[in-house]
Design an enzyme around this catalytic site. Structure first.
Site, short mmCIF file in Angstrom:
data_model
loop_
_atom_site.label_atom_id
_atom_site.label_comp_id
_atom_site.label_asym_id
_atom_site.label_seq_id
_atom_site.Cartn_x
_atom_site.Cartn_y
_atom_site.Cartn_z
N GLU A 296 0.85 -1.13 -0.07
CA GLU A 296 0.09 -0.09 0.03
C GLU A 296 0.84 1.21 0.11
OE1 GLU A 296 -2.15 0.29 3.69
OE2 GLU A 296 -0.44 -0.03 4.96
N HIS B 39 -3.93 6.52 8.34
CA HIS B 39 -3.13 5.64 9.44
C HIS B 39 -1.63 5.91 9.21
CE1 HIS B 39 -2.94 2.69 5.95
NE2 HIS B 39 -1.79 2.15 6.56
#
Length: 90
Positions: free
Chosen positions: A10, A47
């Site tokens: 990611e 995050h």
């Protein structure tokens, strides 16, 4: 005993770019999927791992590094099977 490798990553961090350095020296096929390709450039995501710093950690940077290392980078996880089949045939 592993024939191909699949990298799933990611945006944020540099692990996928480090994996590209490792993949460059391998003779086995590598297929990669990087989540976050549609995320807006420069936007902080949800995050701490999604932090992009100094051009590293972005979708484009990771995709470029993996492709330069000879990996097949796919756009959706559903393409893993077909990409692995094609890589193993070549």
């Amino acid at each position: 005993a592993t024939d191909p490798f699949v990298v799933v990553g990611e945006i944020g961090g540099t692990m996928e770019e480090e994996a590209a350095d490792y993949a460059r020296a391998m003779k086995k096929p590598v297929v990669a999927f990087i989540a976050g390709g549609a995320s807006p450039a420069g936007k902080k995501m949800g995050h701490a791992g999604a932090i992009v710093t100094g051009g590293k950690g972005s979708y484009a940077s990771k995709r470029s590094a993996l492709e330069a290392a000879g990996a097949t980078v796919i756009d959706t996880p559903s393409e893993v099977g077909a990409a692995l089949t094609a890589a193993l045939r070549s």
